[in-house]
Design an enzyme around this catalytic site. Structure first.
Site, mmCIF file in Angstrom:
data_model
loop_
_atom_site.group_PDB
_atom_site.id
_atom_site.type_symbol
_atom_site.label_atom_id
_atom_site.label_comp_id
_atom_site.label_asym_id
_atom_site.label_seq_id
_atom_site.Cartn_x
_atom_site.Cartn_y
_atom_site.Cartn_z
ATOM 1 N N HIS A 46 0.845 -1.189 0.000
ATOM 2 C CA HIS A 46 0.000 0.000 0.000
ATOM 3 C C HIS A 46 0.887 1.248 0.000
ATOM 4 O O HIS A 46 2.095 1.168 0.213
ATOM 5 C CB HIS A 46 -0.847 0.075 1.274
ATOM 6 C CG HIS A 46 -1.670 -1.124 1.583
ATOM 7 N ND1 HIS A 46 -3.034 -1.147 1.438
ATOM 8 C CD2 HIS A 46 -1.335 -2.350 2.076
ATOM 9 C CE1 HIS A 46 -3.519 -2.308 1.828
ATOM 10 N NE2 HIS A 46 -2.497 -3.068 2.218
ATOM 11 N N GLU A 128 2.588 -0.917 4.350
ATOM 12 C CA GLU A 128 2.333 0.450 3.909
ATOM 13 C C GLU A 128 3.661 1.166 3.659
ATOM 14 O O GLU A 128 4.563 1.125 4.504
ATOM 15 C CB GLU A 128 1.547 1.223 4.963
ATOM 16 C CG GLU A 128 0.138 0.718 5.214
ATOM 17 C CD GLU A 128 -0.891 1.334 4.272
ATOM 18 O OE1 GLU A 128 -0.483 2.093 3.356
ATOM 19 O OE2 GLU A 128 -2.089 1.058 4.474
ATOM 20 N N HIS A 164 -2.447 -2.827 -3.390
ATOM 21 C CA HIS A 164 -3.840 -2.644 -2.978
ATOM 22 C C HIS A 164 -4.729 -2.473 -4.207
ATOM 23 O O HIS A 164 -5.876 -2.920 -4.240
ATOM 24 C CB HIS A 164 -3.930 -1.417 -2.065
ATOM 25 C CG HIS A 164 -5.111 -1.418 -1.160
ATOM 26 N ND1 HIS A 164 -5.397 -0.378 -0.313
ATOM 27 C CD2 HIS A 164 -6.102 -2.328 -0.961
ATOM 28 C CE1 HIS A 164 -6.499 -0.644 0.371
ATOM 29 N NE2 HIS A 164 -6.949 -1.816 -0.004
ATOM 30 N N ASP A 174 -3.584 2.471 -4.936
ATOM 31 C CA ASP A 174 -2.222 2.500 -4.413
ATOM 32 C C ASP A 174 -1.565 1.121 -4.518
ATOM 33 O O ASP A 174 -2.265 0.113 -4.564
ATOM 34 C CB ASP A 174 -2.230 2.981 -2.947
ATOM 35 C CG ASP A 174 -3.080 2.101 -2.025
ATOM 36 O OD1 ASP A 174 -4.261 1.900 -2.352
ATOM 37 O OD2 ASP A 174 -2.571 1.631 -1.000
#
Length: 207
Positions: A46, A128, A164, A174
Site C-alpha cells: 500500500h 504500507e 492494494h 495504491d
C-alpha cells in the site's frame, strides 16, 4: 497446504513469533484472529501519507493506533473515526515500523479479492509505504521492502505479492504508477507468477 500452525516455527532469528526483530514495535488495537486454517500466502503493498503528500510526521502511526487528532487537519474530517491498521509501515527514510503481529489479522485490505479468494485480510500481510499514490518512492524504502519480503517468505508460504490496487481494483489505486514493480521483481528474484500479470515484464506473460 501449509497453514499458520505449520509455518509458525519457520523463519529463523529475524522473528520473535510474528514480530520482526528489526522493526520498531508500535502495537495497534486494530486487529483480530485469522481464520484457523489461514494460509498466509499474500503480501499486499500500500501507500499512505497523512495529510496526503506530507511526510515525516507521526500521523500515520497515530491513525493505526487510534490516537490521531481528528481536528489537527481539515483532511482528517473525511476519515474521522476510521479504525485501520497494517502489519508494517516503511518511512521515506527506510525505517520500519510494525503495528500488528503477522500471525494476526490486520485491517488493511478492506473489501478485496485475489488469487481466487475474497477477504484478503484473512490471509495476507499488509505493508504500507510512506508516499502518495502515483508518485515515486525512495531507494531506502525499496531496500527495506526487499529484505522484509524475503524475511516474510522465510516464515510464511508467500506465493503472491500485489498492490492494494490489484486486490481492490476500482476502489483503491495504491501504491500507483510511481511504484517500480520491475525493480522489486529484480531485487527479490522471485518467479514472475508471484506478481500481478500487469506488472510483469512482457516476456514473462504466459510463462
Amino acid at each position: 497446504m501449509t497453514t499458520l500452525a505449520d509455518a509458525a516455527g519457520a523463519g529463523g532469528s529475524a522473528w520473535e513469533q510474528g514480530w520482526h526483530r528489526s522493526a520498531v514495535r508500535h502495537p495497534s488495537p486494530n486487529y483480530g484472529p485469522r481464520p484457523p486454517a489461514a494460509q498466509i500466502d499474500l503480501i499486499v503493498v500500500h501507500s499512505i501519507s497523512l495529510p496526503p503528500g506530507e511526510y515525516g510526521g507521526p500521523a500515520v502511526r497515530q491513525l493505526f493506533t487510534n490516537t490521531l487528532d481528528w481536528d489537527a487537519h481539515a483532511y482528517y474530517q473525511g476519515i474521522r473515526g476510521l479504525t485501520v491498521s497494517a502489519h508494517f509501515f516503511i518511512e521515506r527514510t527506510g525505517v520500519l515500523w510494525q503495528f500488528v503481529d503477522c500471525d494476526q489479522r490486520a485491517w488493511h485490505a478492506g473489501p478485496s479479492a485475489y488469487r481466487g479468494r475474497a477477504q484478503c485480510n484473512d490471509d495476507s500481510i499488509g505493508i504500507e509505504l510512506e508516499g502518495l499514490e502515483g508518485e515515486r518512492f525512495e531507494a531506502a524504502q525499496y531496500a527495506t521492502l526487499a529484505w522484509l519480503c524475503r524475511d516474510i517468505a522465510l516464515r510464511y508460504p508467500i506465493a503472491h505479492l500485489a498492490g492494494h490496487e490489484h486486490i481492490a481494483p476500482g476502489r483503491k489505486h495504491d501504491p500507483g504508477a510511481g511504484f517500480d514493480w520491475a525493480a522489486v521483481q529484480q531485487s527479490l528474484a522471485w518467479p514472475a507468477e508471484r506478481f500481478p500479470p500487469e506488472t510483469r515484464p512482457a516476456s514473462a506473460i504466459g510463462d
